[in-house]
Design a protein around this motif. Structure first.
Motif: not given
Ligand SMILES: Nc1ncnc2c1ncn2[C@@H]1O[C@H](COP(=O)(O)OP(=O)(O)OP(=O)(O)O)[C@@H](O)[C@H]1O
Length: 304
Positions: A134-135, A137-138, A158, A161-162, A164-166, A168-169
């Motif tokens: 996730g990091q 990706q960000r 995404t 990504l899990d 939640q991270a998806r 957030d993105t």
């Protein structure tokens, strides 16, 4: 709205493989434009031609009035590209990467602010190789935005990504759009396209099957709406069957199942209200992009 990207009859082959057969679409200023299709449909090749990384075999591409091959240097200043993981050196720290990439641009964003916005501030000194999926990706999104591009190209935003991270993105993408950045998003996640994209090009086997809003595509595919409820009192099903928007009514285990066009729900609820019937346990299944894709191509986006 003026066109930011204009792709006309794009064709690209790799030896015997026709990766992109005939692709045309227009991306408008300020929109999030989705390119959606199964594996191997030609999405990445299309995007790489737009970025000037690959030379088309046929057709024309204009990006912000520039030719991606001829005006590559100028385009690089205005186009943000999400790098693939393998393109960032493992040993580069997050802050170093952002500082380095910002130095490539004439008027970059403040990379420290970007690092904060993307929730990477506490990873400033962490090497790329030690970041979580996730990091990474960000960071790749931050690197795509650090040049303050007018247009950002995001390929598989995404993936990996899990949930939640998806989410957030997605929120982040909406924030970026609200700052006026036009975005092209390559994805094979229906939910992502439905949530984020103003318009979507459905691509299959190197060709554009349809371009429209997610809702417009679902409608175009003439996929039926499915409505299910338990009537509060015994009812005559002909009340519903006679409605022009309704194509079928059946009863099963005390539940009434209705199929019809996109206006069926309105029509059904009006009839129920007029007859003082309450629809208990009401469930409505709307047609979605996956339905549209299946209807238009006979195949699922998820592959196979
Ligand atoms: N560099 C290459 N050399 C040879 N064939 C390639 C190359 N890149 C892609 N292809 C082939 O071209 C076709 C389209 O690939 P492309 O990566 O553009 O599709 P895609 O829609 O992005 O797929 P995915 O979702 O799997 O990334 C596929 O058949 C692929 O195997």
């Amino acid at each position: 709205m003026p066109a930011v990207i204009e792709v006309r009859n794009l064709r690209k082959t790799y030896g015997e493989t026709v990766a992109v057969d005939d692709v045309s679409f227009t991306v408008r200023d300020g929109e999030i434009f989705g390119i959606l299709g199964p594996n191997g449909a030609g999405k990445t090749t299309t995007v790489e031609c737009i970025e000037g990384l690959r030379a088309p075999d046929g057709g024309t591409i204009g990006v912000l009035g520039l030719d991606p091959r001829r005006d590559r240097a100028e385009l690089t200043q205005q186009l943000g590209v999400q790098l693939q993981h393998s393109e960032v050196p493992e040993k580069l720290q997050v802050a170093e990467a952002l500082e380095l990439y910002s130095s490539f641009y004439r008027s970059p964003a403040d990379w420290r602010t970007l690092m904060d916005v993307l929730g990477l501030a506490d990873k400033a000194k962490t090497r790329y190789g030690k970041l979580s999926g996730g990091q990474r990706q960000r960071l790749s999104i931050a690197l795509a935005l650090v040049g303050r591009p007018k247009v950002a190209m995001l390929d598989e935003l995404t993936t990996g990504l899990d949930p939640q991270a998806r989410r957030d993105t997605w929120q982040l993408m909406e924030d970026v759009r609200s700052r006026g950045v036009t975005m092209v998003l390559v994805t094979h996640f229906m939910e992502e396209a439905e949530r984020l994209c103003d318009r979507v090009a459905l691509i299959d086997a190197g060709r554009v099957v349809a371009v429209d809003t997610p809702a417009g595509l679902a409608e175009k595919a003439h996929v039926e709406q499915r409505i299910q409820f338990r009537p509060s009192v015994e009812m005559d099903l002909d009340l519903l069957a006679d409605l022009p928007d309704v194509t079928g009514v059946t009863r099963r285990d005390g539940l009434v199942l209705v199929t019809g066009n996109n206006n069926a729900l309105n029509a059904v609820t009006s009839v129920l209200a007029r007859n003082h019937i309450v629809a208990e346990h009401l469930r409505v299944e709307q047609a979605n992009l996956e339905d549209a894709f299946v209807e238009l191509t006979g195949r699922h986006i998820g592959g196979q």
